[in-house]
Design an enzyme around this catalytic site. Structure first.
Site, PDB file in Angstrom:
ATOM      1  N   ASP A 128      31.307  -8.987  32.716  1.00 25.33           N
ATOM      2  CA  ASP A 128      32.556  -8.877  34.030  1.00 25.33           C
ATOM      3  C   ASP A 128      32.265  -8.088  34.343  1.00 25.33           C
ATOM      4  OD1 ASP A 128      33.186 -11.658  33.042  1.00 25.33           O
ATOM      5  OD2 ASP A 128      34.201 -10.567  31.568  1.00 25.33           O
ATOM      6  N   ASP A 157      28.644 -12.253  36.100  1.00 28.29           N
ATOM      7  CA  ASP A 157      29.725 -13.057  35.497  1.00 28.29           C
ATOM      8  C   ASP A 157      30.228 -12.741  36.075  1.00 28.29           C
ATOM      9  OD1 ASP A 157      30.739 -14.051  33.462  1.00 28.29           O
ATOM     10  OD2 ASP A 157      29.538 -13.514  31.595  1.00 28.29           O
ATOM     11  N   ASP A 161      38.496 -11.119  34.791  1.00 27.28           N
ATOM     12  CA  ASP A 161      37.921 -11.892  33.491  1.00 27.28           C
ATOM     13  C   ASP A 161      39.191 -11.263  32.798  1.00 27.28           C
ATOM     14  OD1 ASP A 161      36.946 -13.461  34.973  1.00 27.28           O
ATOM     15  OD2 ASP A 161      35.422 -14.085  33.282  1.00 27.28           O
ATOM     16  N   ARG A 214      36.493 -20.363  40.957  1.00 31.90           N
ATOM     17  CA  ARG A 214      37.543 -19.433  39.820  1.00 31.90           C
ATOM     18  C   ARG A 214      37.828 -18.084  40.907  1.00 31.90           C
ATOM     19  NH1 ARG A 214      33.465 -18.175  34.753  1.00 31.90           N
ATOM     20  NH2 ARG A 214      33.141 -20.904  34.066  1.00 31.90           N
TER      21      ARG A 214
END
Ligand SMILES: *[C@@H]1O[C@H](CO)[C@@H](O)[C@H](O)[C@H]1NC(C)=O
Ligand SMILES: *[C@@H]1O[C@H](CO)[C@@H](O)[C@H](O)[C@H]1NC(C)=O
Ligand SMILES: *[C@@H]1O[C@H](CO)[C@@H](O)[C@H](O)[C@H]1NC(C)=O
Ligand SMILES: *[C@@H]1O[C@H](CO)[C@@H](O)[C@H](O)[C@H]1NC(C)=O
Length: 336
Positions: A128, A157, A161, A214
């Protein structure tokens, strides 16, 4: 109306040198939401500590490593070959529009009280852009995250997160663009025992453009999602699953967005095509609607309404009509 407002805001900004958005009371420019109001205390980062300026990968790594309060001002391009781990009590702040992180992203692991601000983070490979793991009190503010969405969901990615029982996080005024998977909260349905009751995250005044999924997608936590602008958020923007709760208010969706909000426990094909043939794999989440949203042409698919109906703190809600202008003026780097 919109043009006049832009003119007015730019004039105020050049006259006062301060943010017209905060100045005119249209939005909060300071920390707001769960990173401010929580049982541990307001996120202050490196406040009260020394201030250092870093321009190299080595200097950056050593300045962020310990848990001593420190403000690290970042200048220029830093191309990391492995992920720097940010210690507790740090403010990492880009100077002007110069600070650009690439190569490997930032790791916030078992830490507390961190502010990440005014950095451009792009084309991070293998992990990430920022991962927040088992960490508390983090404010991700006024950054830019970007890569290349044409390479599909698995080339890059996540952008931000937030996992492993992390808590009390605010993600504000960021510009997320040209990337598939933006912000995942809780990265595995098997981690209920670690995650449940944590993962309180506030998302406000972020600008998402040309993204896939997301924005955010949550499991087991509570997210307050307000006053964000979504432009061409192609597949599924806000996703709540595995008993997660979202409170969604005052957001604006524009352009091509298939689904603005869903509580299905499904990992949709566009999210993780290689790991899922896609049935209804997880428990559904919950969604609550507060102040009116403008869904544009996007679908809304709520299977269960939860009990997270009101933010447990005071916050400044921007009037819905002004959200696109205010977010475009305020989000991203070089604005603070
Ligand atoms: C952060 O700094 C404060 C104040 O110096 C200190 O009390 C606290 O222990 C530090 N946090 C960590 C995780 O070391
Ligand atoms: C970063 O460094 C790698 C080699 O370690 C190189 O391949 C890549 O092009 C560099 N990226 C930038 C943006 O300079
Ligand atoms: C989570 O972080 C806390 C505080 O740093 C630490 O005490 C604990 O061991 C960590 N838990 C795990 C599972 O790493
Ligand atoms: C709701 O989501 C489910 C699962 O993705 C899908 O099968 C259904 O068509 C959606 N309904 C609407 C009205 O969008």
């Amino acid at each position: 109306m919109r043009l006049n407002l832009v003119l007015l805001l730019s004039t105020v900004s050049s006259l006062t040198g301060a943010s017209p958005l905060g100045f005119l009371g249209l939005a909060s420019w300071d920390v707001e939401g769960f990173a401010k109001d929580n049982p541990i205390g307001t996120t202050t980062g490196g406040a009260g500590g020394e201030r250092v300026t870093v321009e190299t990968v080595e200097d950056f790594r050593s300045a962020v490593a310990d848990n001593v309060p420190r403000t690290i001002l970042v200048k220029g391009n830093l191309n990391f070959t492995s992920r720097p781990k940010i210690g507790s009590n740090k403010s990492v702040i880009g100077v002007g529009r110069t600070a650009h992180i690439t190569g490997s992203g930032l790791d916030l692991y078992n830490v507390d009280n961190i502010i990440i601000r005014n950095l451009k983070v792009s084309f991070i490979l293998g992990n990430d852009c920022i991962t927040i793991r088992n960490s508390t009190r983090v404010w991700i503010d006024h950054n830019e995250f970007a890569s290349d969405i044409s390479k599909g969901p698995d080339e890059f990615d996540g952008q931000v997160d937030i996992i492993r029982g992390s808590d009390w996080v605010t993600v504000s005024w960021n510009y997320f663009h040209d990337h598939w998977k933006s912000s995942l909260i809780g990265n595995d349905p098997a981690f209920r025992d670690i995650d449940f009751g944590h993962l309180h995250v506030t998302y406000h005044h972020n600008h998402w453009r040309n993204e896939g999924t997301r924005g955010p997608a949550g499991r087991f936590g509570h997210q307050h999602v307000y006053n964000n602008l979504y432009e061409d958020f192609l597949y599924q923007a806000i996703h709540s699953r595995s008993d997660n709760q979202v409170l969604v208010e005052g957001n604006v969706f524009r352009g091509n967005t298939r689904e603005a909000l869903s509580t299905y426990g499904l990992v949709i094909p566009d999210d993780s095509p290689n790991t899922c043939v896609c049935g209804d794999e997880e428990l559904d989440g919950y969604a609550n609607l507060g102040a009116r949203n403008d869904w544009g042409g996007a679908g809304v698919n709520i299977t269960q309404v939860g009990d997270f109906v009101k933010a447990p703190y005071k916050f400044k809600l921007t009037p819905l009509l002004l959200v696109p202008t205010v977010v475009k003026l305020g989000a991203g780097i070089g604005k603070i």
